[in-house]
Write a protein that holds these residues in place. Structure first.
Motif, mmCIF file in Angstrom:
data_model
loop_
_atom_site.group_PDB
_atom_site.id
_atom_site.type_symbol
_atom_site.label_atom_id
_atom_site.label_comp_id
_atom_site.label_asym_id
_atom_site.label_seq_id
_atom_site.Cartn_x
_atom_site.Cartn_y
_atom_site.Cartn_z
ATOM 1 N N THR A 72 7.039 2.386 -0.917
ATOM 2 C CA THR A 72 5.866 1.993 -0.138
ATOM 3 C C THR A 72 4.906 3.160 0.028
ATOM 4 O O THR A 72 3.694 3.028 -0.184
ATOM 5 N N GLY A 73 5.446 4.325 0.403
ATOM 6 C CA GLY A 73 4.605 5.508 0.580
ATOM 7 C C GLY A 73 3.926 5.933 -0.702
ATOM 8 O O GLY A 73 2.774 6.380 -0.688
ATOM 9 N N GLY A 74 4.637 5.792 -1.828
ATOM 10 C CA GLY A 74 4.058 6.177 -3.110
ATOM 11 C C GLY A 74 2.877 5.306 -3.492
ATOM 12 O O GLY A 74 1.840 5.803 -3.951
ATOM 13 N N ILE A 75 3.003 3.988 -3.285
ATOM 14 C CA ILE A 75 1.918 3.073 -3.648
ATOM 15 C C ILE A 75 0.716 3.256 -2.721
ATOM 16 O O ILE A 75 -0.429 3.362 -3.174
ATOM 17 N N VAL A 76 0.978 3.303 -1.413
ATOM 18 C CA VAL A 76 -0.111 3.496 -0.459
ATOM 19 C C VAL A 76 -0.782 4.849 -0.694
ATOM 20 O O VAL A 76 -2.011 4.968 -0.667
ATOM 21 N N GLY A 77 0.021 5.885 -0.940
ATOM 22 C CA GLY A 77 -0.526 7.218 -1.161
ATOM 23 C C GLY A 77 -1.350 7.322 -2.431
ATOM 24 O O GLY A 77 -2.396 7.984 -2.453
ATOM 25 N N LEU A 78 -0.900 6.661 -3.506
ATOM 26 C CA LEU A 78 -1.647 6.685 -4.764
ATOM 27 C C LEU A 78 -2.996 5.996 -4.598
ATOM 28 O O LEU A 78 -4.033 6.516 -5.046
ATOM 29 N N ALA A 79 -2.986 4.838 -3.947
ATOM 30 C CA ALA A 79 -4.251 4.135 -3.691
ATOM 31 C C ALA A 79 -5.135 4.967 -2.762
ATOM 32 O O ALA A 79 -6.356 5.028 -2.937
ATOM 33 N N GLY A 80 -4.509 5.621 -1.786
ATOM 34 C CA GLY A 80 -5.263 6.483 -0.873
ATOM 35 C C GLY A 80 -5.903 7.653 -1.579
ATOM 36 O O GLY A 80 -7.020 8.061 -1.240
ATOM 37 N N ALA A 81 -5.199 8.207 -2.567
ATOM 38 C CA ALA A 81 -5.749 9.327 -3.336
ATOM 39 C C ALA A 81 -7.001 8.898 -4.102
ATOM 40 O O ALA A 81 -7.989 9.638 -4.182
ATOM 41 N N ILE A 82 -6.968 7.691 -4.639
ATOM 42 C CA ILE A 82 -8.150 7.165 -5.354
ATOM 43 C C ILE A 82 -9.317 7.009 -4.391
ATOM 44 O O ILE A 82 -10.458 7.395 -4.690
ATOM 45 N N GLY A 83 -9.036 6.445 -3.209
ATOM 46 C CA GLY A 83 -10.082 6.272 -2.211
ATOM 47 C C GLY A 83 -10.636 7.596 -1.726
ATOM 48 O O GLY A 83 -11.859 7.753 -1.552
ATOM 49 N N ALA A 84 -9.759 8.586 -1.500
ATOM 50 C CA ALA A 84 -10.200 9.894 -1.017
ATOM 51 C C ALA A 84 -11.018 10.637 -2.069
ATOM 52 O O ALA A 84 -12.012 11.293 -1.747
ATOM 53 N N TRP A 85 -10.606 10.558 -3.322
ATOM 54 C CA TRP A 85 -11.333 11.229 -4.399
ATOM 55 C C TRP A 85 -12.752 10.660 -4.533
ATOM 56 O O TRP A 85 -13.724 11.410 -4.661
ATOM 57 N N ALA A 86 -12.846 9.349 -4.473
ATOM 58 C CA ALA A 86 -14.158 8.708 -4.617
ATOM 59 C C ALA A 86 -15.058 9.015 -3.429
ATOM 60 O O ALA A 86 -16.225 9.392 -3.588
ATOM 61 N N SER A 87 -14.533 8.865 -2.211
ATOM 62 C CA SER A 87 -15.371 9.022 -1.025
ATOM 63 C C SER A 87 -15.738 10.467 -0.735
ATOM 64 O O SER A 87 -16.738 10.735 -0.062
#
Length: 254
Positions: A72-87
């Protein structure tokens, strides 16, 4: 000389953050901008990148205690990394004064979300834990990705950890208990902080020397401050936890 002063100030700040168990990125942003005069974009990038180091030690501890849902942490974290990189690149298009007000507003919201999380925890104390959403199927992947993208985007844009928002998402949407939500959040923050910090670095808003000064000060201070956590009444501790991000928000408004 200023970097020495930054390290000393972050050491004192770390005492407070270690005491209340907070990442304190908002407080770091406020101190760097108001006290030392760094541009808010640089302060955001520095605070976000610094969270990687504080979350790393927390992740190891929670993993050893069995408080972490790795998939769960890996999936949420990976998606979060994409969001953080873009924003993180979006923030460069926001004027400094407006970004300061927006970041302050997010810090106040973080305090309120933290209070809500505590109220939720108190309401469900002593009750049997419900089973979390199974870590499979389209609903799970979409829900986990949505939590990561939204909280990661908030972190990248405003330089905050989004810890209360991540924990609320894990508990209310994915059904994790408070124990697993706290541990898994530490894992989620790591890729978010790393990607967001890299994003700020790519657009020239991450000062490596400043980052080192902040990390040294806050980590040393937090280590000492954590020793006082069990020595105060629980009510005082919870009050300090809620007020810390709000105090950082108030400083930004000066």
């Amino acid at each position: 000389m200023m970097l020495v002063e930054v390290t000393a100030t972050m050491l004192l700040l770390g005492l407070l953050l270690g005491f209340v168990g907070a990442g304190g990125s908002g407080f770091i942003i406020a101190i760097l901008t108001v006290v030392f005069g760094y541009p808010i974009h640089t302060a955001l990038g520095t605070a976000l990148a610094a969270m990687f180091f504080s979350s790393l030690s927390g992740s190891v501890s929670h993993y050893r205690e069995g408080n972490m849902m790795l998939k769960t942490g890996g999936i949420v974290g990976l998606a979060g990394a994409i969001g953080a990189w873009a924003s993180s690149s979006w923030s460069s298009f926001i004027p400094e004064d407006q970004l300061g007000w927006m970041t302050s507003g997010m810090l106040f919201s973080s305090g309120l979300a933290l209070w809500f999380r505590m109220a939720y925890q108190a309401k469900h104390a002593g009750k049997a834990e419900s089973a979390p959403m199974q870590a499979k199927g389209m609903k799970f992947y979409l829900s986990a990705a949505a939590i990561g993208l939204i909280t990661g985007a908030l972190s990248g844009l405003f330089g905050i950890g989004s810890t209360p928002f991540i924990q609320l998402g894990l508990m209310l949407i994915l059904g994790l208990s408070m124990r697993f939500a706290a541990g898994t959040t530490m894992l989620v923050i790591m890729p978010i902080a790393l990607a967001g910090g890299a994003g700020y670095y790519s657009v020239g808003y991450l000062d490596i020397q400043l980052l080192i000064a902040v990390v040294i000060g806050t980590m040393l201070g937090s280590y000492v401050g954590a020793k006082f956590t069990k020595r105060v009444p629980v009510v005082m501790l919870k009050t300090c936890m809620v007020l810390t991000p709000m105090l950082g928000a108030s400083i930004l408004l000066i």
